[in-house]
Write an enzyme that holds these catalytic residues in place. Structure first.
Site, PDB file in Angstrom:
ATOM      1  N   HIS A  62      -4.974   6.583   7.448  1.00  0.00           N
ATOM      2  CA  HIS A  62      -3.618   6.828   7.942  1.00  0.00           C
ATOM      3  C   HIS A  62      -2.895   7.737   6.967  1.00  0.00           C
ATOM      4  O   HIS A  62      -3.357   7.970   5.848  1.00  0.00           O
ATOM      5  CB  HIS A  62      -2.848   5.528   8.133  1.00  0.00           C
ATOM      6  CG  HIS A  62      -2.840   4.648   6.919  1.00  0.00           C
ATOM      7  ND1 HIS A  62      -3.881   3.792   6.624  1.00  0.00           N
ATOM      8  CD2 HIS A  62      -1.945   4.494   5.912  1.00  0.00           C
ATOM      9  CE1 HIS A  62      -3.614   3.135   5.503  1.00  0.00           C
ATOM     10  NE2 HIS A  62      -2.448   3.554   5.049  1.00  0.00           N
ATOM     11  N   CYS A 102       0.859  -1.177   0.000  1.00  0.00           N
ATOM     12  CA  CYS A 102       0.000   0.000   0.000  1.00  0.00           C
ATOM     13  C   CYS A 102       0.893   1.224   0.000  1.00  0.00           C
ATOM     14  O   CYS A 102       2.123   1.114  -0.011  1.00  0.00           O
ATOM     15  CB  CYS A 102      -0.973   0.011   1.178  1.00  0.00           C
ATOM     16  SG  CYS A 102      -0.209   0.294   2.782  1.00  0.00           S
TER      17      CYS A 102
END
Length: 640
Positions: free
Chosen positions: A559, A377
């Site tokens: 995040h 990611c």
């Protein structure tokens, strides 16, 4: 450094073959201006960028690109070579300065890693890269240029001597073994292509482009295996021959030679024969045939050279076939030799081969046997860690936990060492570049994707007929070689749940009604811990704008970006439960978990979160929890 840029070489070759002025079939003086500029500047800069990026990501690539400009101008500018001088493309200089630039930038960044005051990171990063790149560019101009000019001069004189004395076929004694040892790109694009380009621009064609690209020697060896080989080698030779001759992937025949090294004599004899015939017919190509496919060769062939090129390929094929057939006819080989030779080839190459699965038979079970899986990611600390944990648990339950390793990584840290890459569908293009040898699976959520069961089934199918013993050693190697993965020792040292997720950062009645507001709420809790700076919240929104952090099963884990890690002093996690579902890019969310991960401290908690949200009963308990302490208890009872 060369292979990722083959598309650029093909583009340049097509422009040269079609539009070169005045001899091209569609000669155009204006388009012709692309020919010299592309080969002199663009291709070396692309090579240097790739070399620097391999060492130190984008920063290394940028510094390597600037650094190579010095040697490019030093070998092509009239200031250095005179008004009547002829410059040579600096592919070899790019292969040197690109990695040097990346390595120097990496070492420089390491000197002050973690020591820069908040708010000054961008200033320091940009100025350090710019100053270093300028120093390296000037250095390469005055230090590397004389070396490159000397090597180019010597190589040119040597080639002219061989051509003038009819000895050019002798180059096969060097080139053919170099191909099998993966030195062919350095020799071909570093030395031969610059000389061939200079000759082509002057004469309209060059035989030098054919020295390495001729598929005949390898094709003849594979034909010999088709008739005189045994076992797996004979069974796979027909398919390998098609891939090599028409696809231009020469490396597919290397294991057949490594399996019986004396076959290098067949390759040398074939190469020499092809060059001899090509000399007789005075043939040449207008531009490089990259990859070395018969299709690319014909597309690059000068208009007066088709017959000679065809006869050269046929001669190389016939001679290598005859020599290889004689050597195979009177020798012994076992059926498992090809797998060993393929492993030997990959060891020399330094990474997995894109065709090794075909040679070892893994392709017959739906792809190369999966032993090393990576979840990627943007930041490598949230979505990928959760997904890796879910799949790891599924693989363990299936009984393959000791044979298959599952790790997570930031997408910028990916290397071409994995069998399978799992990535969010929006990040596929970014993941594909650094991992061309791997299979890729895309998911739209990391918690409940049906692709996980498909992966487990594929592993099961492969292991039932695969070599489990060879796979047993993979997990430890993968974990040791992946920067973003937390080792067992790191997880043992990881802080407890209570240290990272505290009662103060848990809210059971969230007030947000939209995605962005929920990010603000979860991010505000992180900042409230004192472990995260205010700037991190903006990075959380930036991350969400590029790739959704929706995980599935009603969970989102917003995040920050990878670049925002400097705003994290230590790991922190926040938890918000909403009474009403929030629309998260069209997906329903009731739980929002904010993450700020420093190092691997938060990975143990993420594994627990993943297990909880993979269990419907555990999710139901979270929905019914009446206090922050109950939430902590639910996560604390999970064994990661």
């Amino acid at each position: 450094m060369i292979m990722p840029n083959i598309g650029a070489f093909i583009a340049w070759g097509a422009i040269t073959a079609l539009f070169v002025y005045p001899d091209g079939p569609f000669a155009n003086e204006q388009i012709n201006t692309l020919v010299g500029s592309t080969v002199t500047y663009l291709l070396p800069i692309l090579i240097a960028y790739t070399g620097g990026r391999l060492i130190h990501g984008v920063r290394g690539g940028v510094v390597g690109s600037v650094a190579v400009m010095g040697v490019i101008l030093g070998t092509s500018s009239p200031v250095f070579i005179g008004e009547d001088g002829v410059g040579a493309p600096m592919f070899l200089g790019a292969m040197i300065m690109g990695p040097i630039g990346g390595w120097c930038m990496k070492r420089l960044d390491a000197l002050w890693a973690g020591r820069i005051k908040p708010g000054f990171e961008m200033l320091v990063d940009n100025f350090s890269a710019g100053i270093l790149a300028a120093i390296l560019a000037v250095g390469s101009m005055f230090l590397l240029t004389p070396v490159m000019n000397f090597l180019t001069h010597i190589a040119g004189e040597a080639v002219n001597f061989l051509i003038n004395n009819g000895l050019l076929p002798l180059t096969s004694i060097l080139i053919e073994p170099a191909k099998v040892l993966f030195l062919n790109n350095a020799i071909n694009h570093g030395i031969i292509t610059p000389l061939a380009t200079e000759q082509s621009l002057e004469q309209g064609k060059s035989i030098l482009f054919l020295l390495e690209a001729n598929p005949g020697p390898g094709f003849g060896i594979l034909l010999a295996y088709m008739f005189f080989g045994r076992g797996i080698a004979r069974a796979t030779a027909p398919g390998a021959a098609i891939i090599q001759f028409f696809g231009g992937i020469h490396e597919i025949y290397f294991p057949y030679v490594l399996m019986k090294p004396i076959l290098i004599l067949a390759a040398i004899a074939g190469g020499m024969s092809g060059i001899f015939v090509e000399l007789l017919f005075d043939v040449g190509l207008r531009s490089p045939a990259a990859p070395g496919s018969i299709i690319m060769i014909y597309l690059s062939t000068a208009t007066d050279s088709y017959l000679g090129v065809t006869l050269g390929v046929l001669a190389a094929t016939a001679v290598s076939f005859i020599v290889a057939a004689l050597l195979l006819r009177f020798s012994k080989q076992s059926e498992d030799d090809l797998a060993k030779a393929t492993a030997q080839m990959e060891g020399m190459k330094g990474k997995k081969s894109s065709v090794s699965g075909f040679l070892t038979g893994a392709g017959q079970t739906g792809g190369e046997q999966i032993s090393k899986i990576v979840f990627a990611c943007d930041a490598g600390m949230g979505s990928s860690a959760m997904g890796a944990s879910v799949l790891r648990n599924k693989i363990k339950k299936a009984g393959y936990g000791e044979q298959v390793s599952v790790v997570n990584s930031a997408i910028n840290n990916l290397t071409d060492e994995f069998d399978l890459v799992v990535v969010h569908e929006d990040l596929y293009d970014r993941a594909k570049g650094p991992t061309p040898s791997a299979a890729h699976v895309t998911v739209d959520n990391f918690m409940g994707s049906p692709r996980y069961d498909e992966i487990v089934e594929t592993i099961r199918r492969q292991r039932e007929g695969g070599d489990a013993e060879a796979a047993d050693a993979a997990p430890a190697a993968a974990a040791a070689g992946t920067p973003a993965a937390a080792s067992a020792d790191e997880e043992e040292r990881a802080g407890s749940t209570d240290e990272i997720l505290t009662a103060d950062s848990i809210v059971l009645g969230g007030r947000a009604t939209s995605r962005d507001a929920a990010i603000d709420e979860a991010g505000g809790l992180l900042i409230g811990t004192g472990k995260v700076e205010d700037a991190y919240l903006a990075a959380m929104h930036e991350r969400e704008s590029s790739v959704s952090t929706f995980m599935g099963n009603g969970l989102a884990i917003p995040h920050g970006t990878n670049e925002a890690k400097s705003a994290i002093h230590s790991s922190a996690v926040s938890f918000v439960r909403y009474d009403e579902e929030i629309d998260w890019n069209g997906k329903p969310v009731r739980f929002v978990i904010g993450i700020a991960g420093a190092g691997g401290e938060h990975l143990e908690l993420l594994q627990k979160i993943a297990k909880v949200f993979s269990d419907k009963e555990a999710v139901a308990r979270l929905e019914e929890a009446g206090s922050a302490e109950e939430v902590l208890g639910i996560f604390g009872k999970v064994n990661a």
